[in-house]
Scaffold this motif. Structure first.
Motif, short mmCIF file in Angstrom:
data_model
loop_
_atom_site.label_atom_id
_atom_site.label_comp_id
_atom_site.label_asym_id
_atom_site.label_seq_id
_atom_site.Cartn_x
_atom_site.Cartn_y
_atom_site.Cartn_z
N VAL A 140 0.84 -1.19 0.00
CA VAL A 140 0.00 0.00 0.00
C VAL A 140 0.88 1.25 0.00
CG1 VAL A 140 -1.88 1.22 1.16
CG2 VAL A 140 -1.67 -1.27 1.41
N LEU A 141 0.64 2.13 -0.95
CA LEU A 141 1.37 3.39 -1.02
C LEU A 141 0.71 4.41 -0.10
CD1 LEU A 141 3.57 5.14 -2.39
CD2 LEU A 141 1.85 5.73 -4.13
N LEU A 142 1.51 5.05 0.75
CA LEU A 142 1.00 6.06 1.69
C LEU A 142 1.80 7.34 1.54
CD1 LEU A 142 -0.62 7.08 4.16
CD2 LEU A 142 1.12 5.98 5.61
N TRP A 143 1.08 8.44 1.28
CA TRP A 143 1.70 9.76 1.24
C TRP A 143 1.39 10.49 2.54
CZ3 TRP A 143 5.19 10.90 -2.33
CH2 TRP A 143 5.14 10.26 -3.57
N VAL A 144 2.28 11.39 2.95
CA VAL A 144 2.13 12.09 4.21
C VAL A 144 0.85 12.93 4.25
CG1 VAL A 144 3.45 14.13 3.49
CG2 VAL A 144 3.41 13.47 5.92
N LYS A 145 0.37 13.40 3.11
CA LYS A 145 -0.84 14.23 3.06
C LYS A 145 -2.10 13.44 3.41
CE LYS A 145 -1.59 13.50 -1.90
NZ LYS A 145 -1.73 14.15 -3.23
#
Length: 342
Positions: free
Chosen positions: A35-40
């Motif tokens: 799963v890709l997670l961005w800080v936003k």
């Protein structure tokens, strides 16, 4: 194929790319998913971070993370199949804080009918390269904006394409051994405010649209309305009394164990657990029956774990088994079993 969404998942931080990118892993059908997670999309101490923030000091490899995600169809250099729409090391919402885990859900899916009966059926769809079975009831079906009030076989047949939202469930004989339960099923435009039309929102009503069909329906009871029944103001907060389990039920309020059976109709629903019905006890005499979802069913499907307001509607015909209630109880009868038929 509509996008696939999963809610209330838990994974572990596999990689971190400072300042604001991370990869989580979790298990789905025995396979490791990335799963890709961005800080936003990350909540830290209850606050959603900005895209200019950093994971430094907030997230570490090996941390457990709660997240909602949807399929990630773009080419990913990190080989991620999913995209985290929101994530946090803390529970995401109040429902996540309960002891009961939230079932995985999917929305806007395409499938086709494999089995159909007058009041229920089975949809097949492809979930992560595996064919899955979805159980649905007529009360959840919308055909071009309208609920079918007659047998589903008059409107649907095998191999018909449908769209649906669903949540994962335990396969049983009652649900045709399906692994998913449909919150809403439709042809044409998706109905608004039903089953969750936006990401993360699945609280809209989806009710049975059956006409009153009992031989002695409430409409023939001399125009009885809610205002004609005393004590209704007590019902919105009426649930299981303190200290009583669902197994004990309302036994403390039963005047006797003499069981009576008959037909009636839903008069009102109070929250997700309780309802009030009317039934004909003798010619021209209607009396009130209190029922709790732990003793309710829709056809062969128990409603013990479902919101009654999403499964029944005022006027729905019921088969009722009930015992007399003590005079202090707001109703004359307490249901030991109520069954609504699709």
């Amino acid at each position: 194929m509509g996008e696939k969404y999963l809610f209330s998942q838990t994974g572990v931080v596999e990689e971190i790319f400072l300042p604001g990118k991370a990869v989580l892993t979790f298990q789905l059908y025995g396979q490791t998913q990335r799963v890709l997670l961005w800080v936003k999309c990350f909540y830290h101490q209850g606050k959603l971070l900005d895209k200019s923030d950093s994971f430094l000091g907030k997230l570490n490899i090996g941390d457990f993370v709660n997240f909602d995600c949807h399929t990630y169809d773009k080419e990913s250099s990190n080989n991620c199949q999913w995209y985290a729409a929101r994530a946090s090391k803390d529970p995401l919402d109040e429902s996540s804080q309960s002891n009961k885990p939230t079932a995985p859900r999917v929305i806007n899916q395409n499938g086709y009918i494999s089995e159909v009966e007058p009041g229920k059926g089975v949809i097949l769809f492809n979930f992560y390269d595996e064919e899955q079975r979805v159980f649905f009831m007529r009360s959840k079906v919308f055909l071009f904006g309208k609920r079918p009030k007659r047998s589903l076989r008059e409107f649907l047949s095998e191999d018909d394409p449908l769209q649906f939202d669903a949540e994962m469930c335990e396969p049983t004989a009652d649900n045709f051994h399906c692994s998913w339960f449909a919150n809403v099923v439709w042809k044409g435009k998706k109905p608004q405010g039903v089953g969750g039309s936006t990401f993360g929102s699945f609280n809209g009503p989806c009710v049975v649209g059956d006409d009153v069909t009992a031989d002695d329906s409430a409409s023939n009871a001399g125009g009885i309305s809610r205002g004609d029944i005393g004590g209704l103001e007590d019902f919105p907060t009426l649930g299981l009394p303190p200290g009583l389990s669902e197994r004990q039920g309302y036994k403390a309020f039963e005047a006797s164990g003499t069981l009576r059976e008959g037909r009636g109709n839903v008069l009102a629903l109070f929250g997700e657990e309780c309802g009030l019905a009317l039934w004909l006890v003798r010619p021209n005499t209607w009396e009130t029956v209190f029922f709790h979802r732990s003793h309710a069913a829709l056809d062969t499907v128990s409603l013990a774990l479902f919101d009654l307001q999403e499964s029944l509607a005022e006027g729905t015909s019921l088969d009722i088994s009930a015992v007399p209630a003590i005079p202090e109880f707001p109703c004359r009868w307490i249901a030991k079993k109520v069954v609504a038929h699709c």
